[in-house]
Design an enzyme around this catalytic site. Structure first.
Site, mmCIF file in Angstrom:
data_model
loop_
_atom_site.group_PDB
_atom_site.id
_atom_site.type_symbol
_atom_site.label_atom_id
_atom_site.label_comp_id
_atom_site.label_asym_id
_atom_site.label_seq_id
_atom_site.Cartn_x
_atom_site.Cartn_y
_atom_site.Cartn_z
ATOM 1 N N TYR A 23 0.839 -1.209 0.000
ATOM 2 C CA TYR A 23 0.000 0.000 0.000
ATOM 3 C C TYR A 23 0.876 1.261 0.000
ATOM 4 O O TYR A 23 0.665 2.184 -0.792
ATOM 5 C CB TYR A 23 -0.899 -0.031 1.239
ATOM 6 C CG TYR A 23 -1.722 1.210 1.498
ATOM 7 C CD1 TYR A 23 -2.982 1.358 0.915
ATOM 8 C CD2 TYR A 23 -1.257 2.215 2.339
ATOM 9 C CE1 TYR A 23 -3.743 2.488 1.164
ATOM 10 C CE2 TYR A 23 -2.017 3.349 2.593
ATOM 11 C CZ TYR A 23 -3.257 3.477 2.004
ATOM 12 O OH TYR A 23 -4.007 4.602 2.258
ATOM 13 N N LYS A 74 1.215 4.280 -2.824
ATOM 14 C CA LYS A 74 1.015 5.697 -2.523
ATOM 15 C C LYS A 74 2.266 6.503 -2.880
ATOM 16 O O LYS A 74 2.164 7.665 -3.289
ATOM 17 C CB LYS A 74 0.663 5.884 -1.040
ATOM 18 C CG LYS A 74 -0.740 5.406 -0.678
ATOM 19 C CD LYS A 74 -1.800 6.082 -1.519
ATOM 20 C CE LYS A 74 -3.207 5.890 -0.977
ATOM 21 N NZ LYS A 74 -4.229 6.441 -1.877
#
Ligand code: NAI
Length: 303
Positions: free
Chosen positions: A166, A170
């Site tokens: 994740y 990002k």
């Protein structure tokens, strides 16, 4: 301070059926924007689909007297992303801003995460942002004051457990934000990002792990969670989506009643001709000292 009004402006908000995206869409609509509520409505890890979240938020907006249409396509699918932009054109004939907010969550230790799990993170967070922005780009150019608001996370900086997939996705969105910001100003387009802090379906799923790493009791974590409704993050999305905002390539961290800038700095460092590995080892304190840093800025004409 003049009210930041969005009358006549069309804003696409992805992932607007829940959490932060819903809060952004409601605030933008209350400020006069015509909103595309784009949400594929799936599970927290991206599995499945449902029309209900997008339809419910579009309904909330129109019931309150605002203007909104729902779109159920996935941002991770290039054709779906294009259809989100088409929904804006069909309903309102233009696109002035895109808030790329759709996101999924599927944490795990690096050693356990599969290649497919890494790809899914990139597909939604990074490529989803690329696809929607790319489809909208000619219309943002036509707008003359287009705005792109991406969504990153402090997780890209590390420190929160089990977020290597994740956080890296990002990080990709951060790199996209900074680099696209060098290309937007000649068309009057500003490209920025927010790093929100809010209690949502997504963050609630990870709050036990955050509490553990920060040695917080569940009572303290409950108090913190109560102080972070998603509505407190929406003003940063609205500000960055507004034509009066001249920031470009910046990240605003927002939530819990605070807003601040996330910036990348470079230490003054150590200078010498023919630097050796031993020089680095011997001058590490100076190299790592960020007390008097230079700020890395986007190399684009000021908006
Ligand atoms: P959420 O799970 O409440 O909402 C995310 C929405 O995105 C859901 O309604 C989901 O259906 C939608 N979505 C997921 N994949 C999609 C796709 N492929 N196409 C269209 N829609 C899709 O989560 P939350 O917290 O509101 O997250 C919003 C964004 O903020 C995400 O990008 C997340 O990574 C980011 N974020 C959230 C933080 C927080 O504290 N909640 C912290 C940092 C970043």
């Amino acid at each position: 301070m003049t009210a930041l009004n969005f009358d006549g402006r069309v804003v696409i908000v992805t992932g607007a059926g829940r959490g932060l995206g819903r809060a952004h869409a409601l605030l933008l609509a209350a400020k006069g924007a015509q909103v595309v509520v784009a949400d594929s409505g799936g599970g927290i890890d991206g599995g499945g689909t449902s029309h209900t979240p997008a339809d419910a938020v579009a309904g909330e907006i129109t019931d309150a007297g605002g203007r909104a249409v729902a779109c159920h396509a996935s941002v991770a699918d290039e054709r779906g992303a294009a259809s989100i932009v088409e929904a804006a054109l069909d309903a309102y004939g233009r696109v002035d801003a895109v808030v790329n907010n759709a996101g999924i969550h599927d944490p795990g230790l690096f050693e356990d995460l599969t290649a497919d799990q890494f790809r899914a993170m990139l597909d939604v967070h990074y490529l989803g942002t690329v696809f929607v922005t790319k489809a909208a780009w000619p219309h943002l150019v036509e707008s003359g004051s287009g705005r792109v608001v991406n969504t990153i996370s402090e997780a890209m900086l590390g420190g929160i457990p089990e977020l290597s997939s994740y956080g890296a996705a990002k990080g990709a969105v951060f790199g996209l934000t900074r680099n696209l910001a060098t290309e937007g100003p000649k068309y009057g387009i500003g490209v920025n990002a927010i790093a929100p802090r809010a209690l949502t379906r997504l963050s609630a799923a990870h709050s036990d792990k955050v509490a553990a790493v920060m040695s917080m009791t569940s009572e303290v974590m409950d108090q913190i969670n109560a102080s972070m409704p998603p509505e407190l993050c929406a003003p940063a999305a609205a500000f960055l989506a507004h034509p009066s905002c001249l920031l470009n390539g910046e990240v605003l961290q927002i939530g819990m009643g605070a807003v601040s800038r996330i910036a990348v700095v470079c230490s003054r460092g150590f200078f010498k001709e023919g630097i050796t590995a031993e020089d680095i080892a011997g001058n590490l304190d100076a190299i790592m000292d960020t007390r008097d840093p230079t700020l890395t800025t986007v190399t684009a004409p000021t908006m």
